[in-house]
Design an enzyme around this catalytic site. Structure first.
Site, PDB file in Angstrom:
ATOM      1  N   ARG A  20      -1.003 -65.999   2.964  1.00 53.52           N
ATOM      2  CA  ARG A  20      -1.203 -67.456   3.075  1.00 53.52           C
ATOM      3  C   ARG A  20       0.070 -68.256   2.765  1.00 53.52           C
ATOM      4  O   ARG A  20       0.042 -69.304   2.130  1.00 53.52           O
ATOM      5  CB  ARG A  20      -2.366 -67.901   2.176  1.00 53.52           C
ATOM      6  CG  ARG A  20      -3.717 -67.483   2.724  1.00 53.52           C
ATOM      7  CD  ARG A  20      -4.847 -67.978   1.852  1.00 53.52           C
ATOM      8  NE  ARG A  20      -4.804 -67.365   0.530  1.00 53.52           N
ATOM      9  CZ  ARG A  20      -5.333 -67.880  -0.570  1.00 53.52           C
ATOM     10  NH1 ARG A  20      -5.968 -69.028  -0.501  1.00 53.52           N
ATOM     11  NH2 ARG A  20      -5.240 -67.260  -1.724  1.00 53.52           N
ATOM     12  N   LEU A  22       1.867 -70.072   4.608  1.00 54.43           N
ATOM     13  CA  LEU A  22       1.931 -71.426   5.179  1.00 54.43           C
ATOM     14  C   LEU A  22       1.191 -72.424   4.296  1.00 54.43           C
ATOM     15  O   LEU A  22       1.635 -73.555   4.110  1.00 54.43           O
ATOM     16  CB  LEU A  22       1.335 -71.443   6.594  1.00 54.43           C
ATOM     17  CG  LEU A  22       1.499 -72.775   7.325  1.00 54.43           C
ATOM     18  CD1 LEU A  22       2.972 -73.083   7.580  1.00 54.43           C
ATOM     19  CD2 LEU A  22       0.732 -72.789   8.640  1.00 54.43           C
ATOM     20  N   LYS A  23       0.081 -71.975   3.753  1.00 55.40           N
ATOM     21  CA  LYS A  23      -0.690 -72.853   2.871  1.00 55.40           C
ATOM     22  C   LYS A  23       0.161 -73.244   1.649  1.00 55.40           C
ATOM     23  O   LYS A  23       0.302 -74.415   1.323  1.00 55.40           O
ATOM     24  CB  LYS A  23      -1.954 -72.114   2.417  1.00 55.40           C
ATOM     25  CG  LYS A  23      -2.732 -72.794   1.315  1.00 55.40           C
ATOM     26  CD  LYS A  23      -3.853 -71.868   0.844  1.00 55.40           C
ATOM     27  CE  LYS A  23      -4.501 -72.376  -0.431  1.00 55.40           C
ATOM     28  NZ  LYS A  23      -5.229 -73.622  -0.228  1.00 55.40           N
ATOM     29  N   GLY A 436     -21.322 -82.301  -5.476  1.00 57.03           N
ATOM     30  CA  GLY A 436     -21.444 -81.134  -6.351  1.00 57.03           C
ATOM     31  C   GLY A 436     -20.184 -80.744  -7.085  1.00 57.03           C
ATOM     32  O   GLY A 436     -20.140 -80.730  -8.298  1.00 57.03           O
ATOM     33  N   HIS A 699     -11.536 -85.629   2.325  1.00 55.10           N
ATOM     34  CA  HIS A 699     -10.507 -84.694   2.791  1.00 55.10           C
ATOM     35  C   HIS A 699      -9.122 -85.292   2.694  1.00 55.10           C
ATOM     36  O   HIS A 699      -8.146 -84.705   3.142  1.00 55.10           O
ATOM     37  CB  HIS A 699     -10.816 -84.249   4.210  1.00 55.10           C
ATOM     38  CG  HIS A 699     -12.177 -83.639   4.301  1.00 55.10           C
ATOM     39  ND1 HIS A 699     -13.304 -84.390   4.503  1.00 55.10           N
ATOM     40  CD2 HIS A 699     -12.593 -82.359   4.122  1.00 55.10           C
ATOM     41  CE1 HIS A 699     -14.365 -83.588   4.480  1.00 55.10           C
ATOM     42  NE2 HIS A 699     -13.956 -82.355   4.249  1.00 55.10           N
TER      43      HIS A 699
HETATM   44  N1  GLN Z   1     -21.770 -78.443  -3.230  1.00 56.72           N
HETATM   45  C1  GLN Z   1     -20.579 -78.101  -2.538  1.00 56.72           C
HETATM   46  C2  GLN Z   1     -19.408 -78.865  -3.142  1.00 56.72           C
HETATM   47  O1  GLN Z   1     -19.611 -79.947  -3.585  1.00 56.72           O
HETATM   48  C3  GLN Z   1     -20.678 -78.446  -1.088  1.00 56.72           C
HETATM   49  C4  GLN Z   1     -19.428 -78.109  -0.362  1.00 56.72           C
HETATM   50  C5  GLN Z   1     -19.520 -78.290   1.121  1.00 56.72           C
HETATM   51  O2  GLN Z   1     -20.365 -78.984   1.617  1.00 56.72           O
HETATM   52  N2  GLN Z   1     -18.643 -77.710   1.863  1.00 56.72           N
HETATM   53  O3  GLN Z   1     -18.283 -78.397  -3.130  1.00 56.72           O
END
Ligand code: GLN
Ligand code: ZN
Length: 759
Positions: A20, A22-23, A436, A699
């Site tokens: 990994r 590149l990451k 979460g 993101h």
């Molecule tokens: N419960 C997960 C989190 O909060 C859900 C992640 C996801 O939807 N990809 O990270």
């Protein structure tokens, strides 16, 4: 035995780096720790590695331009000059502009969101959705990446096939913000591809490959006309001007709606997927052009299992009844981007297990074996497939056989449950929550790693996480969130975490696969029958609930997502595997409930992911077992237990009713990047489940303002009954930093409060 030595081809090779690289280099670059030149050097080494591996394996058609810093569709947008003005106007370097479009920019030069991201066909890879508006003029841009990378390979002694996302797929996947739609861009796209092909031909390329996976969708008459218009213009001029041969490469299914058109166009090569393309062989039998080369995708580019040479060989024999063996190239069914680099990176699994695996580099050998018909290799392969890989677990099979329809139905109905739950939970209007996970800081990861390596005891590991949970809950209380989470510090990955604790999965050390940008996942492997033999999350959840008077959500991953993000078995059906996982998670749900957890979230982040690409297959091939598998997990809980679910990147407009039929009480989902289009669909379907469409994009590190969130909520309540609306980010926060997370959540709570005051 098929004895004619044939040529071999690869559609794309992994590009994140075997370790990994590149990451890690990209992350350092974003933090300003390394220069662009250093990042470019890592990228060049990764490309070189792939080319040399393929060359050493004797692959005849080796791709170039399959590398990307983030995504090939985004590369194509930049290649064609389809870069929205808001990114160009930041005045950043070319690479930084590219990254601004990929993950947003917030800094001294401005504040812009990323372009939306979507799942790439039926994979767990995500592409960036290009955005075209009325001012967009498609034309070859200054830095022509395919030529640069072609030359780079050539300089290293590798003659490659530049691989491009084709114009049809590009224009079909793009989003149109103005009055001009795809058709308005066809002519300029054709010109740009033409110019590119000429330049590549001058540079020495013998072939170019145009990937047109969009042809495996349902193609209606209008699309068909569009495809024909693009390619008749392109091919005619191309054959007149440039001497380069054109490979039309399709994958992820068959091209039943356009096969006749494709074979009559005069392509020099046609790439067809015989693995996922259920009808490919049947289509081929209707005829194939005399002079064209068939790039037959026979080695599965998505699974990690060894190919059964005998079966593949029989397939090749069938193929060669139509196409002369000399014109058949043995290829991968899709890019190898979707599998890890090599089994050689695995040191922990026993040789007896590893011998069943073939990752990208091993698949190169399979291509060569199948093309040469090598006797010894065939013998060895036959021995591997002579016996069943694993045996069935009788108790698991018996539980599955004993299931009745009642096991899939939760009682009472959602309306009744809602009344009961309203009495139990003292939640305000616009309840706030998160999905979460909280930021996985370096110390959180270090704690897990230290425990895994045996450097700290289990007690030390637990103590650290408990401290983190307590802090996380205190933070959420101080921010004013209504429904609390424990933060998921014990989890590396939402699927791997469950896979390691349920019987039946096995794990690799380094089998990383790209998910989006440089983010990778390491899918578990479904090895044998699955069951849960001990509680998984109960202790963490119970500890967390003790820290607060507010409800803490139990946090689980659903069966469909676990299956979709694993490498499934190929010896039993997906439905059977989903039911086995569902029963395991159901045990966990019931244990959480028994231990006082009142809200349980069962994430189905990847539900839409394996939806067949053709609508006509959706129910019978997938939804008819996937939705019941989810219901099986929670149908046994009490009426007062509130079941949440969560989905990401889900364009689920067209399966809204199926989502409602999962029968959860609340669903949260990604929406901020898709402009909340889903809201109309929810409205039209009279969606019953309470909904939390994500009010900001996690993101990206940018912090949304209160006003921005208030506006988003207003747009939500324009379409969804106010009483059904939850307020939350669009996904888990684990990839974010702590500072921006706290700032964003404060704004989120402030926005919810403002809405409550307005109501
Ligand atoms: N419960 C997960 C989190 O909060 C859900 C992640 C996801 O939807 N990809 O990270
Ligand atoms: Zn998510």
């Amino acid at each position: 035995m098929n004895m004619t030595a044939k040529k071999t081809s690869v559609i794309g090779f992994p590009r994140i780096g075997k370790a990994r690289e590149l990451k890690f280099a990209s992350e350092k670059f974003f933090k300003g720790e390394i220069s662009e030149a250093e990042l470019q050097k890592t990228a060049a080494e990764i490309r070189q590695y792939g080319w040399q591996k393929q060359k050493a394996a004797g692959i005849s058609f080796i791709p170039s331009n399959d590398f990307s810093f983030y995504d090939n569709v985004l590369d194509t947008a930049f290649l064609l000059g389809a870069v929205p003005a808001r990114y160009r106007e930041l005045g950043l370097s070319a690479l930084e502009t590219y990254f601004a479009a990929a993950h947003g920019y917030q800094g001294p030069k401005g504040d812009v969101k990323a372009l939306p991201m979507k799942k790439w066909f039926n994979t767990n890879y995500h592409y960036i959705v290009p955005e075209l508006d009325d001012s967009t003029e498609l034309a070859l841009s200054g830095d022509v990446k395919p030529i640069r990378e072609y030359n780079e390979a050539k300089a290293a002694g590798v003659h490659t096939v530049p691989s491009l996302v084709g114009p049809y797929t590009f224009l079909k996947l793009a989003r149109y913000n103005g009055n001009k739609k795809a058709g308005a861009f066809a002519a300029s796209a054709v010109n740009a591809y033409l110019e590119l092909a000429e330049q590549l031909s001058v540079a020495g390329a013998e072939w170019i490959s145009l990937a047109e996976p969009a042809l495996v969708f349902d193609v209606n008459d209008e699309d068909k006309q569009f495809f024909k218009a693009i390619y008749s213009a392109l091919l005619e001029q191309l054959h007149a001007k440039a001497s380069v041969k054109v490979l039309l490469q399709t994958y992820f299914g068959d091209i039943r709606d356009v096969y006749q058109e494709v074979v009559s166009f005069g392509f020099d090569g046609i790439g067809i997927d015989f693995v996922e393309g259920l009808k490919s062989l049947e289509l081929l039998k209707t005829g194939f052009p005399k002079n064209a080369i068939l790039f037959a995708g026979v080695v599965n580019g998505k699974n990690i299992w060894r190919a059964d040479y005998e079966k593949k060989n029989l397939l090749l024999i069938e193929i060669e009844k139509v196409v002369d063996a000399s014109r058949v190239v043995v290829g991968t069914s899709c890019s190898l981007l979707h599998v890890p680099y090599t089994v050689a990176s695995e040191q922990k699994l026993p040789a007896d297990t590893l011998k069943h695996f073939a990752f990208a580099e091993e698949k190169l050998v399979e291509l060569a074996d199948l093309a040469s018909g090598d006797q010894t290799a065939f013998e060895k392969n036959r021995a591997l497939f002579a016996a069943a890989r694993v045996s069935a677990t009788p108790s698991v099979r018996a539980s599955i056989d004993a299931l009745t329809e009642d096991d899939f139905v939760r009682l009472p109905n959602r309306g009744e449950r809602r009344k009961i739950q309203a009495g139990k939970f003292d939640l305000p209007a616009f309840p706030t929550t998160t999905i979460g996970s909280f930021p996985q800081t370096a110390e959180v990861r270090a704690n897990r790693a230290a425990f895994k390596k045996g450097e700290i005891s289990y007690e030390q590991y637990v103590e650290f996480n408990r401290k983190k949970i307590a802090e996380c809950i205190a933070l959420q209380e101080s921010i004013g969130l209504d429904v609390i989470v424990h933060g998921e510090f014990e989890r590396n990955d939402m699927v791997e975490y469950f896979g390691t604790q349920i019987d039946g999965f096995i794990f690799t050390q380094n089998a990383w696969v790209q998910s989006y940008g440089t983010r990778c996942v390491k899918p578990p492997v479904v090895w044998r029958d699955i069951h849960r033999n001990k509680p998984i999350t109960v202790e963490w959840s119970v500890f967390a609930q003790k820290q607060t008077g507010k409800p803490v959500k139990g946090m689980l991953t659903g069966p469909v997502t676990i299956l979709n993000w694993s490498f499934p078995r190929e010896d039993i059906s997906l439905k059977a595997q989903a039911q086995q996982i569902a029963l395991a998670i159901r045990d966990e749900v019931l244990d959480l409930e028994k231990n006082g957890i009142k809200i349980i979230q069962i994430d189905e982040a990847a539900l839409r992911e394996k939806l067949p690409l053709r609508k006509s297959d959706w129910h019978k091939e997938y939804l008819d077992w996937a939705i019941p598998a989810f219901r099986l997990v929670h149908a046994g809980v009490k009426p007062e237990t509130q079941i949440h679910t969560h989905m990401c990147y889900s364009e689920f407009n067209d399966i809204v009713r199926d989502i409602d039929a999962m029968d959860a009480d609340v669903i949260t989902f990604e929406a901020s990047r898709s402009d909340l289009k889903l809201l109309d669909a929810l409205n039209d379907a009279h969606f019953e489940t309470q909904v939390g469409p994500g009010v900001y994009d996690i993101h990206s590190p940018r912090v949304p303002s209160v006003d921005e969130i208030v506006n988003t909520i207003h747009r939500i309540i324009d379409k969804v009954p106010q009483a059904n609306v939850w307020v939350n980010p669009d996904c888990g926060l684990k990839t974010r930093g702590e500072t921006e997370t706290t700032a964003s959540l404060k704004n989120l709570v402030a926005a919810a409060r403002q809405l409550r005051a307005e109501a």
